[in-house]
Every structure is written in structure tokens, then in C-alpha cells.
Design a protein around this motif. Sequence first.
Motif, PDB file in Angstrom:
ATOM      1  N   ALA A 135       0.826  -1.201   0.000  1.00  0.00           N
ATOM      2  CA  ALA A 135       0.000   0.000   0.000  1.00  0.00           C
ATOM      3  C   ALA A 135       0.863   1.255   0.000  1.00  0.00           C
ATOM      4  N   VAL A 136       1.908   1.251   0.820  1.00  0.00           N
ATOM      5  CA  VAL A 136       2.831   2.384   0.859  1.00  0.00           C
ATOM      6  C   VAL A 136       3.495   2.580  -0.497  1.00  0.00           C
ATOM      7  N   GLU A 137       3.923   1.495  -1.107  1.00  0.00           N
ATOM      8  CA  GLU A 137       4.593   1.593  -2.403  1.00  0.00           C
ATOM      9  C   GLU A 137       3.674   2.173  -3.466  1.00  0.00           C
ATOM     10  N   GLY A 138       2.385   1.854  -3.404  1.00  0.00           N
ATOM     11  CA  GLY A 138       1.436   2.432  -4.348  1.00  0.00           C
ATOM     12  C   GLY A 138       1.354   3.941  -4.214  1.00  0.00           C
ATOM     13  N   LEU A 139       1.341   4.436  -2.983  1.00  0.00           N
ATOM     14  CA  LEU A 139       1.321   5.880  -2.750  1.00  0.00           C
ATOM     15  C   LEU A 139       2.595   6.531  -3.270  1.00  0.00           C
ATOM     16  N   VAL A 140       3.727   5.899  -2.983  1.00  0.00           N
ATOM     17  CA  VAL A 140       5.018   6.448  -3.413  1.00  0.00           C
ATOM     18  C   VAL A 140       5.083   6.525  -4.930  1.00  0.00           C
ATOM     19  N   ARG A 141       4.654   5.459  -5.574  1.00  0.00           N
ATOM     20  CA  ARG A 141       4.715   5.425  -7.049  1.00  0.00           C
ATOM     21  C   ARG A 141       3.822   6.502  -7.664  1.00  0.00           C
ATOM     22  N   ALA A 142       2.705   6.806  -7.034  1.00  0.00           N
ATOM     23  CA  ALA A 142       1.799   7.817  -7.570  1.00  0.00           C
ATOM     24  C   ALA A 142       2.357   9.225  -7.435  1.00  0.00           C
ATOM     25  N   GLY A 143       3.201   9.457  -6.430  1.00  0.00           N
ATOM     26  CA  GLY A 143       3.791  10.776  -6.250  1.00  0.00           C
ATOM     27  C   GLY A 143       2.933  11.735  -5.458  1.00  0.00           C
ATOM     28  N   ILE A 144       1.992  11.221  -4.704  1.00  0.00           N
ATOM     29  CA  ILE A 144       1.134  12.084  -3.902  1.00  0.00           C
ATOM     30  C   ILE A 144       1.736  12.276  -2.517  1.00  0.00           C
ATOM     31  N   ARG A 145       1.391  13.378  -1.855  1.00  0.00           N
ATOM     32  CA  ARG A 145       1.728  13.541  -0.445  1.00  0.00           C
ATOM     33  C   ARG A 145       0.659  12.790   0.347  1.00  0.00           C
ATOM     34  N   ALA A 146       1.072  12.017   1.334  1.00  0.00           N
ATOM     35  CA  ALA A 146       0.089  11.204   2.037  1.00  0.00           C
ATOM     36  C   ALA A 146       0.468  10.995   3.486  1.00  0.00           C
ATOM     37  N   VAL A 147      -0.554  10.890   4.314  1.00  0.00           N
ATOM     38  CA  VAL A 147      -0.406  10.357   5.660  1.00  0.00           C
ATOM     39  C   VAL A 147      -0.954   8.941   5.599  1.00  0.00           C
ATOM     40  N   PHE A 148      -0.061   7.972   5.768  1.00  0.00           N
ATOM     41  CA  PHE A 148      -0.461   6.569   5.735  1.00  0.00           C
ATOM     42  C   PHE A 148      -0.932   6.196   7.131  1.00  0.00           C
ATOM     43  N   LEU A 149      -2.245   6.109   7.284  1.00  0.00           N
ATOM     44  CA  LEU A 149      -2.850   5.784   8.568  1.00  0.00           C
ATOM     45  C   LEU A 149      -3.008   4.280   8.651  1.00  0.00           C
ATOM     46  N   HIS A 150      -2.056   3.662   9.322  1.00  0.00           N
ATOM     47  CA  HIS A 150      -2.005   2.205   9.367  1.00  0.00           C
ATOM     48  C   HIS A 150      -3.121   1.663  10.240  1.00  0.00           C
ATOM     49  N   GLY A 151      -3.863   0.705   9.684  1.00  0.00           N
ATOM     50  CA  GLY A 151      -4.915   0.042  10.434  1.00  0.00           C
ATOM     51  C   GLY A 151      -5.013  -1.413  10.040  1.00  0.00           C
ATOM     52  N   THR A 152      -5.856  -2.131  10.739  1.00  0.00           N
ATOM     53  CA  THR A 152      -6.077  -3.543  10.458  1.00  0.00           C
ATOM     54  C   THR A 152      -7.578  -3.784  10.334  1.00  0.00           C
ATOM     55  N   PRO A 153      -7.977  -4.928   9.776  1.00  0.00           N
ATOM     56  CA  PRO A 153      -9.406  -5.261   9.769  1.00  0.00           C
ATOM     57  C   PRO A 153      -9.960  -5.286  11.188  1.00  0.00           C
ATOM     58  N   TYR A 154     -11.278  -5.125  11.282  1.00  0.00           N
ATOM     59  CA  TYR A 154     -11.910  -5.102  12.603  1.00  0.00           C
ATOM     60  C   TYR A 154     -11.547  -6.354  13.390  1.00  0.00           C
ATOM     61  N   ARG A 155     -11.250  -6.173  14.685  1.00  0.00           N
ATOM     62  CA  ARG A 155     -10.733  -7.267  15.500  1.00  0.00           C
ATOM     63  C   ARG A 155     -11.331  -7.194  16.904  1.00  0.00           C
ATOM     64  N   ASP A 156     -10.929  -8.110  17.742  1.00  0.00           N
ATOM     65  CA  ASP A 156     -11.418  -8.181  19.113  1.00  0.00           C
ATOM     66  C   ASP A 156     -11.187  -6.857  19.840  1.00  0.00           C
ATOM     67  N   PRO A 157     -12.185  -6.365  20.589  1.00  0.00           N
ATOM     68  CA  PRO A 157     -12.037  -5.071  21.274  1.00  0.00           C
ATOM     69  C   PRO A 157     -10.872  -5.012  22.259  1.00  0.00           C
ATOM     70  N   ASP A 158     -10.426  -6.156  22.736  1.00  0.00           N
ATOM     71  CA  ASP A 158      -9.317  -6.164  23.698  1.00  0.00           C
ATOM     72  C   ASP A 158      -7.945  -6.287  23.038  1.00  0.00           C
ATOM     73  N   LEU A 159      -7.920  -6.382  21.720  1.00  0.00           N
ATOM     74  CA  LEU A 159      -6.653  -6.556  21.017  1.00  0.00           C
ATOM     75  C   LEU A 159      -6.090  -5.199  20.625  1.00  0.00           C
TER      76      LEU A 159
END
Length: 437
Positions: A135-159
Amino acid sequence: MSRTLLRGARVVTMTPGRPGAERVDVLVDGDRVAGVGQDLDVPDAEPVDLAGRVLIPGLVNAHLHTWQTGLRAVGADWTLMEYLTLLHGGAVQHYRPDDMYVSNLAGALNQINCGTTTLGDWCHNSLTPEHADAAVEGLVRAGIRAVFLHGTPYRDPDLPHPLTEIDRLLDGPVRDHALLTLGMAVQGPQYSSPDTAVADFRAAAERGLVVSLHQSGGDLAPGWDAVRAAELFGPRTNVVHGSDLPDTWVKALVEAGVTFTSTPENELGQGHGTPVIGALLRHGAAPSLGTDVDTVVPGQVLTAARIALAHQRSLDHAHHRQHAGTHADTPSVTAKQALAWATVEGAKALGLADQVGRIEPGMQADLVAVDTRALNLWPAHDPVAAALHADLANIEAVMVAGRWRKRDHALLDCDLSEVKDRLRSSGERLLHAMDAV
């Protein structure tokens, strides 16, 4: 270091204290704006004639799940619950790193094409480190300025959020690219246990990262009080949607410096609740804007700005008629405010207010030339309104960090045919996998 002198445009700087639009020159030196003024004399700079155009700061799309680009428009008729069930409950598990790469590449290129120079990429499908890196490489290749907000799929509330991944990205894939910044797309107090929410917020604060979270209607979960008690809400907290938040909470969060991002087209269409814009304005704050999901709505932040403006005016007009018994004499919100939501406020929401969102010396040279000679904008009596009313066909040129990414209505340095072919193949495979579930 290259220098470019932009002449002839009417310039909307979005700088407090300056006129709405000015006939001034803009000097770009390397990746920054070096001068804004009349008749600048810079013999060694390359002149660019922008007569008939309006020059604005690059737009900021503060919230986009760019990884969904390959499934564009498949959910145009989905409700919020259908979106969560069919996409997050179905398609997510079938994503490969290459799907992440091509969706982010194509999605970011589309944003540039639409005049967006800064993207808040809310990437909550980082299934593995390889998915995140792609995902990061796709942003870099496009040449856009970006804040990559790292997340994961929905998971257990205690994780808790995977901090090993945050630190790995900080130490390598994100740090290595000047146009990228890292943030955390957390489940937040609405979808995490109180202890987990506090731990995630504290981890972001320790690393100096923007922490962004979803909240869409419904009663507030206990995690909200826990984060507030820990005094972790602040200027680097970004609430996405914020629909139907109690007014007392909006007030408290605004006073803490929290930013809000509204995605009005999607919020209104899918049933998130009433956009938070009016509540923010009542408390002296303003929203940033995003387009949210290409699976459901188009990705043009200027469209989001116009919808936000019209919807808020509609609510305010109705309120005035109800209480005064007559139509309002003046608008409650202006076109310049709406344009600020898509520039200045977006920069603030992503922690980049000292770099982008305005055209002034020292700021990054992220600029958009709007061609107002086209029939849909001509004659452009009001440059600010013309910029707000612009469509894709009017976005003539886009500069990111002093480098042209679009000129003469065409994207530069990319093979669109190859990108489109890869995106179609990715989307078709994912749709087939969804149908097979």
C-alpha cells in the motif's frame, strides 16, 4: 534547484488577512513556495503563464480508504450495514499485497487528477506487513503527499493496535519517503475496550503520531470516557464522521483541539447520521473533508465540499424559517469556508498545517491550477466560487512539492493503460471471491 514563476493567475492563497483572490505571481523554489507578490522579477526562474486560471492550494482529501479502489462503485446502493457485511465481512480476507498496491496507486493517481495533493490514506486492511508495504509503495509510485494511517481489519475489542508494525514502518518504509507521514488508524473508543483504547492513544502520543478513529451514530461506548479521563484527546486526534455525537462531547473535543473529518456524500447516503459540520461551526470549529470509499461514492473532494456546504445551508435555512417565520437574509456558510474545509482544515486534521493548505512563502509547493476558461466556469466573476465549482475537467495542472504531477489536463510519469488493466484484474478477482462466499 529548479525555480518556477507562475504568472497571470488569480491566486487564492487561503492565508488569513489576505484577500479572497489576488492577481499576484507565485515563485516556486525547489519544493517550496519562495514568494507571493506582484510583478516578481526572477530572471533565472522558468515562467509559466496561467492567465485565465485560478491557482489554489492543493486539495486535501483527509479520509479515503484507498485500498478499495479496485472495487469502485460496487456498493453504490449499499447501506452502511451492507457495506460492513459485504466488504469487511467478505472481500477483506481475499486481498493480496498486489491488490493493495494497485488500488493505492490507481486511487492516489485519481486523487491527483482531481486536484488532491495530500491524502489521508486510512488503510484498515493491512493484513500483513507485506500488505502494508504494498500500500505504501502504491502511494510512493503515484507521487502524492500522504499520511499513511495504518490500520487492520476489525478485530477483538481487547486486542491493541500492532505497535511492532507501527515501529517497523517508522524505521523503514515510511521514513524513507519525504512525501509520506505515518499515523494510526485505530479502532478507537467506540470499538475497543476502555483499556485498549487508552493504550492505543498513549502509544500514538509517545510516537508523536496522528491517531484517527471512526464514530458513526449510536450510543457512545465506555472507551470515550476512559480516553478523556486519561487526557489523551488533543490536536493530534482526528475523529472521522462524528455523526450524531452529543453536543457536550463535540464541545469538549473541540476545546481539547481534536479535529473532525466529515465525508458528507457517503454519510448522507449510507445512513451514518447527521454530519457533524453544524455542531462544529456552533462551537467555533470547522471540519476537514474526505470522500471515504470509492466503492460507494466518487472520490472528488470538491464534490464533498459542495455537498457539505449545501447540506449545512439547508439545515440552517430550515432552522431560520422555523424560528423566525421567514427566509434568511444572508447565507450561514460561505464558499470560501467550504474551500477552507478542503484545504486548510484538511492539513490541520492530518498534522500538516505548517506544510500545506495555504500558498505562502515557506510552505510546500502543493498547487492546483483551475482552468476557468472552460464553459462551465466562464466567466469566473468570483475566483473562490469558481474553484469550489470546478470539476475534473477544470483541473488543468497539479504540483506536489514543486514537481508537476499533472500538466495540460494530463497526468505525468505514469502508464495509465497498465494501471487500469491491473486494477480491473484485481477488482474482478475480488468480486469473484466475494460472490463465491
